[in-house]
Design a protein around this motif. Structure first.
Motif, PDB file in Angstrom:
ATOM      1  N   CYS A   1      -7.057   7.719   5.955  1.00 58.97           N
ATOM      2  CA  CYS A   1      -6.328   7.203   5.142  1.00 58.97           C
ATOM      3  C   CYS A   1      -5.042   7.457   5.720  1.00 58.97           C
ATOM      4  O   CYS A   1      -4.478   8.032   5.900  1.00 58.97           O
ATOM      5  CB  CYS A   1      -6.435   8.304   4.315  1.00 58.97           C
ATOM      6  SG  CYS A   1      -7.639   8.615   2.886  1.00 58.97           S
TER       7      CYS A   1
ATOM      8  N   HIS B   1      -2.459  10.868   4.968  1.00 61.48           N
ATOM      9  CA  HIS B   1      -1.209  11.060   4.403  1.00 61.48           C
ATOM     10  C   HIS B   1      -0.785  11.568   3.104  1.00 61.48           C
ATOM     11  O   HIS B   1       0.557  11.974   2.628  1.00 61.48           O
ATOM     12  CB  HIS B   1      -0.741   8.962   3.452  1.00 61.48           C
ATOM     13  CG  HIS B   1      -1.540   8.587   2.994  1.00 61.48           C
ATOM     14  ND1 HIS B   1      -1.575   9.234   1.012  1.00 61.48           N
ATOM     15  CD2 HIS B   1      -2.303   8.000   3.122  1.00 61.48           C
ATOM     16  CE1 HIS B   1      -2.484   9.131   0.335  1.00 61.48           C
ATOM     17  NE2 HIS B   1      -2.988   8.124   1.493  1.00 61.48           N
TER      18      HIS B   1
ATOM     19  N   ILE C   1       3.484  10.206  -9.918  1.00 61.81           N
ATOM     20  CA  ILE C   1       2.264  10.723 -10.967  1.00 61.81           C
ATOM     21  C   ILE C   1       1.638  11.875 -10.988  1.00 61.81           C
ATOM     22  O   ILE C   1       1.833  11.907 -12.246  1.00 61.81           O
ATOM     23  CB  ILE C   1       0.991   9.254 -11.463  1.00 61.81           C
ATOM     24  CG1 ILE C   1       1.281   7.545 -11.066  1.00 61.81           C
ATOM     25  CG2 ILE C   1       0.204   9.786 -12.542  1.00 61.81           C
ATOM     26  CD1 ILE C   1       0.519   6.792 -10.744  1.00 61.81           C
ATOM     27  N   ALA C   2       0.778  12.070 -10.025  1.00 68.24           N
ATOM     28  CA  ALA C   2       0.610  14.204  -9.712  1.00 68.24           C
ATOM     29  C   ALA C   2       1.661  14.671 -10.118  1.00 68.24           C
ATOM     30  O   ALA C   2       1.474  15.197 -10.726  1.00 68.24           O
ATOM     31  CB  ALA C   2       0.158  13.244  -8.668  1.00 68.24           C
TER      32      ALA C   2
ATOM     33  N   GLN D   1      -3.766   2.312   5.656  1.00 73.70           N
ATOM     34  CA  GLN D   1      -5.262   2.120   5.370  1.00 73.70           C
ATOM     35  C   GLN D   1      -6.091   1.452   6.031  1.00 73.70           C
ATOM     36  O   GLN D   1      -6.930   1.108   5.586  1.00 73.70           O
ATOM     37  CB  GLN D   1      -5.098   1.570   3.723  1.00 73.70           C
ATOM     38  CG  GLN D   1      -4.508   2.854   2.703  1.00 73.70           C
ATOM     39  CD  GLN D   1      -5.127   3.636   2.042  1.00 73.70           C
ATOM     40  OE1 GLN D   1      -6.617   3.815   2.132  1.00 73.70           O
ATOM     41  NE2 GLN D   1      -5.329   4.974   2.958  1.00 73.70           N
TER      42      GLN D   1
ATOM     43  N   ILE E   1      -2.917  15.081  -6.132  1.00 67.32           N
ATOM     44  CA  ILE E   1      -2.670  13.774  -5.500  1.00 67.32           C
ATOM     45  C   ILE E   1      -3.900  13.175  -4.844  1.00 67.32           C
ATOM     46  O   ILE E   1      -3.970  11.435  -5.455  1.00 67.32           O
ATOM     47  CB  ILE E   1      -2.192  14.292  -4.187  1.00 67.32           C
ATOM     48  CG1 ILE E   1      -0.676  15.172  -4.916  1.00 67.32           C
ATOM     49  CG2 ILE E   1      -1.422  12.694  -3.329  1.00 67.32           C
ATOM     50  CD1 ILE E   1       0.626  15.610  -3.690  1.00 67.32           C
ATOM     51  N   CYS E   2      -4.957  13.666  -5.020  1.00 69.39           N
ATOM     52  CA  CYS E   2      -5.876  13.120  -4.267  1.00 69.39           C
ATOM     53  C   CYS E   2      -6.896  13.561  -4.370  1.00 69.39           C
ATOM     54  O   CYS E   2      -6.820  15.400  -4.677  1.00 69.39           O
ATOM     55  CB  CYS E   2      -6.023  13.189  -2.562  1.00 69.39           C
ATOM     56  SG  CYS E   2      -7.709  12.185  -1.826  1.00 69.39           S
TER      57      CYS E   2
ATOM     58  N   ASP F   1       2.138   1.567  -3.152  1.00 74.98           N
ATOM     59  CA  ASP F   1       1.011   2.285  -3.763  1.00 74.98           C
ATOM     60  C   ASP F   1       0.915   4.637  -4.294  1.00 74.98           C
ATOM     61  O   ASP F   1       0.790   4.759  -5.083  1.00 74.98           O
ATOM     62  CB  ASP F   1      -0.657   1.506  -4.037  1.00 74.98           C
ATOM     63  CG  ASP F   1      -0.167   0.525  -5.210  1.00 74.98           C
ATOM     64  OD1 ASP F   1       1.072  -0.304  -5.871  1.00 74.98           O
ATOM     65  OD2 ASP F   1      -1.378  -0.555  -4.817  1.00 74.98           O
ATOM     66  N   ILE F   2       1.388   4.147  -2.870  1.00 70.30           N
ATOM     67  CA  ILE F   2       1.195   6.076  -2.124  1.00 70.30           C
ATOM     68  C   ILE F   2       1.797   6.510  -2.768  1.00 70.30           C
ATOM     69  O   ILE F   2       1.720   7.979  -2.828  1.00 70.30           O
ATOM     70  CB  ILE F   2       0.831   6.028  -0.738  1.00 70.30           C
ATOM     71  CG1 ILE F   2      -0.484   5.016  -0.528  1.00 70.30           C
ATOM     72  CG2 ILE F   2       1.031   7.260  -0.287  1.00 70.30           C
ATOM     73  CD1 ILE F   2      -0.512   5.204   1.699  1.00 70.30           C
TER      74      ILE F   2
ATOM     75  N   ASN G   1       1.302   6.880  -6.268  1.00 69.59           N
ATOM     76  CA  ASN G   1       1.110   8.142  -6.468  1.00 69.59           C
ATOM     77  C   ASN G   1       0.984   9.315  -6.821  1.00 69.59           C
ATOM     78  O   ASN G   1       1.003  10.344  -8.048  1.00 69.59           O
ATOM     79  CB  ASN G   1      -0.475   7.909  -5.158  1.00 69.59           C
ATOM     80  CG  ASN G   1      -1.964   9.009  -6.242  1.00 69.59           C
ATOM     81  OD1 ASN G   1      -2.378   9.092  -6.551  1.00 69.59           O
ATOM     82  ND2 ASN G   1      -2.032   9.432  -4.809  1.00 69.59           N
TER      83      ASN G   1
ATOM     84  N   ILE H   1       0.759  -1.320  -0.332  1.00 71.83           N
ATOM     85  CA  ILE H   1       0.239  -0.226   0.075  1.00 71.83           C
ATOM     86  C   ILE H   1       1.261   1.290   0.279  1.00 71.83           C
ATOM     87  O   ILE H   1       0.728   2.399  -1.191  1.00 71.83           O
ATOM     88  CB  ILE H   1      -1.075  -0.367   0.767  1.00 71.83           C
ATOM     89  CG1 ILE H   1      -2.070  -1.204   1.210  1.00 71.83           C
ATOM     90  CG2 ILE H   1      -1.732   1.839   0.927  1.00 71.83           C
ATOM     91  CD1 ILE H   1      -2.640  -1.352   0.077  1.00 71.83           C
TER      92      ILE H   1
END
Lengths: 281, 182
Positions: A184, A272, A57-58, A240, A65-66, A50-51, A54, A47
């Motif tokens: 989160c 996060h 990517i952002a 998570q 981001i979110c 992956d965070i 993420n 996890i």
């Protein structure tokens, strides 16, 4: 007196709204990388990776981001030798938020009359603006978008002085435990102790903006931060809430003198995606 | 092991999923959060027809960002599921088979999931950019006036989730925490 046109403030706020939502601060990224190494749960490690993916990517594709790009919480430190010209300061800030949320393709998450119509204001205004007057001839603006999921899990207690440090620890642990997976995790925990009801919540929020890895300069407070971090990470909530060691990346405590009868404690939980960005004009 | 499954869901598919499984979803899913749920339940209570037949479907609790030019959807991570608990059992009774969100569910929702053979997937909260990349088509199909809370029909490819509560009522938020609590 140094003159600053409020149009400049609008432009800076617009950019801060966008950049804060696209680019995670480096200290948070590093804390997440450390967390991967420390996490005991294999799923928790996945996890966290992956965070991290993420936020990369952002950052590289310039997207939020979110999706919860938050209410716009703005800390303004206004130098007392500055004279603002060209219009209304608060309106200039709100115009910056309006433009930032539109031009940055950020989600508008603000609704009117919270207990009835809950109609979206359409432009993410009004911003939550905290202004302090400081020395000098500069204007510092910090934009800290705050999501609903973690804010909803925050809490305030008017403890008795006799509750002592154990009372504070229990309230913090219980708040984080009850929040569980909702805010989160891994989270950052901002704690305010002292002052009045509004002061303690404000210093708790301000504590969230401190660079991860920096501790309160008061050794007693810094010790409390370390103990609380360990106790929170023993709760087992994990990334998570799937179980694991890394429930919190950091605990930041700020204190303020209190009334002889009082010991207010505020716990402001940050997800996060601990977004904040500042500029000095 | 990562399992890849296609929507719509059937009893066979969901019964084969176990708590903690990492799953890649493929096919159509629908979005819906607070305001859309309220409206769906109002429609059911009035005995009117729903804008989408829920049988075998998955609802994703999300209110995405607006799409940037050239993007199909803006960042699109899950919102807190607990706020939907008050509406969920009504939708499960209408055939809803899966939910995607984040965070714990109420006991009565877990009971209803077991009764209706439904599964609850958790997507990573805060991973909106990563999750948006798995969305290949997006179209508003109901309540456009709700803005980010409108119901979208999404086509997803390899959309990454974790089974948080399975059809046997096993709950990762409880088992996971118990395992690492000191």
């Amino acid at each position: 007196m140094r003159e600053i046109n409020v149009d400049i403030i609008t432009n800076v706020v617009e950019k801060l709204c966008i950049d804060s939502n696209y680019y995670l601060p480096h200290d948070v990224k590093e804390a997440l990388q450390d967390a991967v190494a420390k996490e005991e749960s294999p799923l928790g490690k996945d996890i966290l990776l992956d965070i991290l993916k993420n936020q990369e990517i952002a950052r590289s594709k310039h997207v939020p981001i979110c999706q919860d790009t938050g209410l716009a919480v703005i800390f303004l430190e206004l130098g007392q030798e500055v004279r603002l010209v060209g219009g209304d300061l608060n309106e200039a800030i709100n115009e910056g938020v309006r433009r930032g949320y539109k031009n940055g393709y950020l989600r508008k998450s603000c609704v009117e009359v919270p207990f009835s119509s809950r109609k979206n204001t359409g432009d993410n205004t009004p911003a939550i603006i905290h202004t302090t007057i400081v020395k000098g001839d500069k204007v510092k603006i910090i934009m800290a978008p705050k999501g609903g999921g973690s804010e909803n899990m925050s809490a305030l207690a008017m403890l008795k002085p006799s509750d002592g440090v154990e009372g504070i620890k229990k309230f913090v642990r219980d708040t984080v435990d009850k929040a569980g997976s909702n805010p989160c995790p891994p989270i950052i925990v901002g704690i305010g102790i002292g002052g009045t009801i509004e002061k303690t919540t404000l210093i708790a929020k301000r504590a969230l903006l401190r660079t991860i890895g920096e501790h309160n300069p008061n050794p007693e407070v810094s010790k409390l931060e370390k103990e609380l971090l360990e106790e929170i990470n023993n709760l087992g909530i994990g990334p998570q809430g799937f179980g694991g060691r890394m429930t919190a990346l950091a605990v930041h405590v700020e204190t303020f003198p209190a009334h002889i009868a009082s010991m207010p404690v505020a716990v402001n939980i940050q997800c996060h995606a601990a977004r904040h960005r500042e500029a000095v004009i | 092991m990562i399992k890849s499954i296609n929507t719509p869901l059937t009893d066979d598919i969901v019964e084969d999923l176990n708590v903690g499984d990492r799953v890649l979803l493929n096919g159509i899913i629908y979005t819906g959060r607070d305001a859309a749920h309220k409206r769906l339940v109002e429609i059911i209570n009035k005995g009117e027809e729903l804008p989408v037949d829920l049988k075998g479907q998955i609802i994703y609790y999300v209110g995405p960002c607006p799409a940037k030019p050239g993007w199909i959807i803006g960042s699109a991570g899950p919102t807190t599921s607990g706020r939907m608990d008050v509406y969920t059992n009504t939708l499960l009774d209408k055939g809803l088979k899966g939910m995607i969100g984040k965070g714990q569910r109420r006991e009565d929702v877990v009971d209803s999931m077991m009764k209706n053979k439904a599964v609850y997937f958790a997507a990573i909260g805060g991973a909106g950019a990563l999750l948006a990349e798995a969305v290949k088509e997006a179209q508003i199909i109901a309540f456009p006036e709700l803005g980010p809370e409108a119901i979208y029909k999404l086509k997803v490819e390899n959309f990454p989730v974790t089974v948080a509560i399975d059809t046997k009522g096993r709950d990762l938020y409880k088992t996971g925490r118990d395992k690492y609590k000191r």
